[in-house]
Design an enzyme around this catalytic site. Structure first.
Site, PDB file in Angstrom:
ATOM      1  N   GLY A  21       2.113   0.141  13.877  1.00 13.01           N
ATOM      2  CA  GLY A  21       1.410   0.416  12.378  1.00 13.01           C
ATOM      3  C   GLY A  21       1.218  -0.669  11.732  1.00 13.01           C
ATOM      4  N   GLY A  62      -0.836  -1.028   4.884  1.00 16.55           N
ATOM      5  CA  GLY A  62       0.638  -0.643   4.273  1.00 16.55           C
ATOM      6  C   GLY A  62       1.768  -1.177   4.802  1.00 16.55           C
ATOM      7  N   VAL A  93       0.420   4.738  19.048  1.00 22.24           N
ATOM      8  CA  VAL A  93       1.870   5.173  19.210  1.00 22.24           C
ATOM      9  C   VAL A  93       1.672   6.548  20.261  1.00 22.24           C
ATOM     10  CG1 VAL A  93       2.961   4.138  17.200  1.00 22.24           C
ATOM     11  CG2 VAL A  93       1.904   6.208  17.183  1.00 22.24           C
ATOM     12  N   TYR A  99       3.367  18.069   7.495  1.00 22.67           N
ATOM     13  CA  TYR A  99       3.699  16.666   7.105  1.00 22.67           C
ATOM     14  C   TYR A  99       5.284  16.348   6.990  1.00 22.67           C
ATOM     15  CZ  TYR A  99       4.519  11.821   5.256  1.00 22.67           C
ATOM     16  OH  TYR A  99       4.468  10.885   4.619  1.00 22.67           O
ATOM     17  N   THR A 134      -1.517   3.102  -0.759  1.00 21.89           N
ATOM     18  CA  THR A 134      -1.872   2.405   1.192  1.00 21.89           C
ATOM     19  C   THR A 134      -3.535   2.961   0.994  1.00 21.89           C
ATOM     20  OG1 THR A 134      -0.430   3.943   2.283  1.00 21.89           O
ATOM     21  CG2 THR A 134       0.930   2.033   1.110  1.00 21.89           C
TER      22      THR A 134
END
Length: 251
Positions: free
Chosen positions: A9, A13, A57, A149, A184
């Protein structure tokens, strides 16, 4: 002795800031992400050797292929930073889109597992390594709409601790970095490109910056080998713990 960090990633960010932070300290970097043009731009910017690879990923075969194809000069990997992750939606559990839940599980859990499993053999063979996972305060403190999450980040926290338990005798460290309010692309992704809605998250606040989290990652990874940092929970100066939610009138 040159050291190598593998970052997922890295196209925005925390991941991008982490690549810059390690490169500034003389590390060579392996940067991965889904947006090739951003990887190319970051690679051109960094002043130390950098290998860039487009990778999702959630694709186990792709992760394994990228790791298998690493140039010899970029192996073995000393530090893995499992940064790639996302939140989707803020609806309550009864309103949430099941595909959003699936995507969060695939990215935040399976992505961490695929990358860790692919890179651990190098660390084992080398007798040295450090896995740094990017968790979240959402894994510790529930909030409305955080449902899956938060659950995925709770997994990341426990997986990090269990990695440490498994690998302590093999000189491999493990750390979970758990950021709170940070500005971000996170909220833009959560609200699926709704910039106005995303900006409201940060209205009249002073959130943490990606560089703040990158500093924590580097600090944890650069401790003497007689020190393992298990977890770092970070909140913005304007953020604290929520009060208990009490609903009145229920029978």
């Amino acid at each position: 002795m040159t050291k190598t960090v593998f970052i997922t990633g890295a196209t925005s960010g925390f991941g991008m800031a982490t690549a810059r932070r390690f490169a500034a300290e003389g590390w060579q970097t392996i940067i991965t992400g889904r947006r090739g043009e951003r990887l190319d731009a970051l690679k051109a910017e960094l002043k130390t050797p950098c290998h860039a690879a487009v990778m999702d990923v959630t694709d186990k075969a792709a992760v394994n292929a990228v790791v298998a194809a690493l140039p010899a000069a970029f192996t073995p990997i000393d530090v893995l930073v499992n940064n790639a992750g996302l939140a989707l939606g803020l609806g309550t559990a009864d309103q949430a889109d099941i595909t959003d839940w699936e995507t969060m599980v695939e990215t935040n859990i399976m992505g961490v597992l695929y990358c860790t499993k692919a890179i651990l053999p190098q660390m084992i063979d080398n007798g040295y390594g450090h896995v740094v996972n990017i968790g979240s305060i959402a894994g510790n403190w529930p909030y409305p709409g955080g449902n899956v999450y938060g659950a995925t980040k709770a997994f990341v926290r426990q997986f990090s601790l269990n990695l440490r338990a498994d690998l302590v005798g093999k000189n491999i460290h493990a750390t979970d970095i758990e950021p709170g309010l940070s500005e971000t692309e996170f909220s833009q992704v959560r609200f699926k490109g709704d910039a106005d809605k995303a900006s409201q998250v940060y209205t009249d606040t002073q959130p943490m910056r990606p560089e703040d989290i990158a500093d924590a990652v580097y600090w944890a990874a650069s401790r003497p080998r007689n020190v393992n940092i298990n977890r770092i929970e970070m909140m913005a100066g304007c953020q604290a713990f929520a009060s208990f939610n009490i609903v009145r009138g229920l029978t």
